[in-house]
Design an enzyme around this catalytic site. Structure first.
Site, PDB file in Angstrom:
ATOM      1  N   CYS A  85       0.841  -1.197   0.000  1.00 55.73           N
ATOM      2  CA  CYS A  85       0.000   0.000   0.000  1.00 55.73           C
ATOM      3  C   CYS A  85       0.878   1.249   0.000  1.00 55.73           C
ATOM      4  O   CYS A  85       2.020   1.211   0.453  1.00 55.73           O
ATOM      5  CB  CYS A  85      -0.883   0.029   1.237  1.00 55.73           C
ATOM      6  SG  CYS A  85      -1.956  -1.402   1.401  1.00 55.73           S
ATOM      7  N   THR A  86       0.301   2.307  -0.478  1.00 50.40           N
ATOM      8  CA  THR A  86       0.954   3.612  -0.373  1.00 50.40           C
ATOM      9  C   THR A  86      -0.098   4.618   0.077  1.00 50.40           C
ATOM     10  O   THR A  86      -1.160   4.712  -0.549  1.00 50.40           O
ATOM     11  CB  THR A  86       1.547   4.052  -1.723  1.00 50.40           C
ATOM     12  OG1 THR A  86       2.457   3.060  -2.187  1.00 50.40           O
ATOM     13  CG2 THR A  86       2.266   5.391  -1.596  1.00 50.40           C
TER      14      THR A  86
END
Lengths: 123, 253
Positions: free
Chosen positions: B1-2
């Protein structure tokens, strides 16, 4: 040491919004969750409409477990214990999960696994 | 994830994230993609949690999951969580729970409870910082005023680090992938460096939801694990979620 350039990297993208093109798969549907309803009834419409997709992910998780533990013993153990684990979860989440399992016609243990997957996966 | 929180020159806060999931859970050779990632896409929904016919909070969620990974309490705060991998991982917390030690929070239930019950940025931050957890996590929390943004790095028992926005000292954005900010990310999974490069090129005066979408659309921040991109703007209570694909050539993670 010289690090190789990231083979998948690219220059910063611009003008991507509004989303279109090959990286845009689509929008997502909207649902209302009514918190005034009893927990078992809150997710009924959503779970019913997404039951096929839920069954698909549950079946896939089982397939992955069979790959790692081919005898199936762990899977059977988990299926029997997960429903119990669900009963230990705090209110209202335990009842919401029961409502989802019922509406989606999926085993309670399977929906419990889906809801605690993060804790297991972080290893 | 970012996950990214950014503050523009006027002090307006924007929060966006790519939800990446499905690593090592089966590869579809024919379609060149992770099987679970593909299966999860039709489960993504946008939820509006209401009480007395009024919105309490909204979220981008997976159908069947009662916890929250991305959400907004309109006008008050926005919240995302990223996975944090650790040897002292969630399986220990699960074992403790099974054997009767039940004083910790399941991650998704805590985020749900915070979105449902916390009425200020400070209250949400305090709960995310101090609640005992079953698994480590990164909480990315933004408020509705200048400087109200933080990345909270959590072990199961304590906050290891709280990284705050501070635009007047040059920290106009905070960005979290799946690594502690004081450690170098794995060389084969460095999404932090390209994301920061794109944020720096964007510059504070140009920050907006479309600008964050551009950053999250750049490979390898966008990758084969990316299920969706969610954009949030707290003052207007805006949340938008889009399913994503990453055509070849594309990083597998």
């Amino acid at each position: 040491a010289v690090l190789a350039k990231d083979p998948y990297g690219e220059d910063c993208r611009y003008q991507q919004y509004p989303p279109t093109g090959a990286t845009f798969r689509g929008s997502v549907p909207d649902y209302i969750i009514n918190l005034d309803l009893p927990p078992r009834e809150r997710w009924v419409q959503l779970a019913h409409e997404k039951k096929d997709e839920l069954k698909t992910i549950v079946e896939h998780i089982k397939k992955v477990m069979i790959v790692f533990f081919p005898s199936g013993k762990l899977l059977h153990l988990l299926e029997s214990k997960m429903a119990w684990l669900g009963s230990t979860l705090p209110y209202p989440f335990n009842e919401e999960i029961e409502g989802i399992a019922h509406a989606a016609e999926v085993g309670l243990g399977d929906i419990v696994v889906f809801n605690v997957f993060y804790e297991i996966f972080t290893v | 994830c970012t996950s990214i929180i950014a503050e523009d020159k006027a002090g307006k806060l924007y929060h966006a994230r790519n939800l990446d999931f499905g690593l090592f859970l089966g590869w579809d050779i024919k379609n060149s993609s992770w099987i679970v990632t593909q299966i999860l896409k039709p489960l993504m929904v946008s939820l509006d949690f209401q009480r007395n016919n009024k919105t309490v909070f909204r979220s981008a969620n997976l159908a069947g999951y009662v916890g929250m990974v991305s959400g907004i309490r309109p006008g008050i705060f926005t919240l995302t969580m990223n996975e944090r991998f650790s040897i002292d991982g969630g399986y220990i917390g699960v074992f403790e729970w099974i054997f009767g030690k039940r004083d910790g929070w399941w991650m998704g239930f805590l985020t749900r409870s915070v979105l449902e019950n916390s009425t200020s940025y400070e209250e949400a931050k305090d709960r995310l910082t101090n609640a005992r957890l079953l698994a480590p996590a990164y909480f990315i929390l933004a408020g509705n005023q200048s400087g109200q943004g933080s990345v909270i790095t959590r072990s199961r028992t304590a906050a290891l680090d709280v990284w705050n926005l501070n635009a007047s000292f040059g920290t106009w954005y905070v960005l979290e992938t799946n690594y502690d900010r004081w450690k170098v990310p794995l060389a084969v999974d460095d999404r932090r460096t390209p994301a920061m490069k794109c944020m720096n090129r964007t510059m504070q005066q140009n920050v907006s939801l479309p600008a964050l979408y551009n950053v999250l659309s750049t490979k390898p921040i966008l990758n084969k694990l990316t299920v969706s991109t969610t954009l949030m703007e707290v003052s207007e209570g805006r949340i938008e979620t889009y399913l994503r694909d990453c055509p070849d050539p594309c990083s597998p993670w």
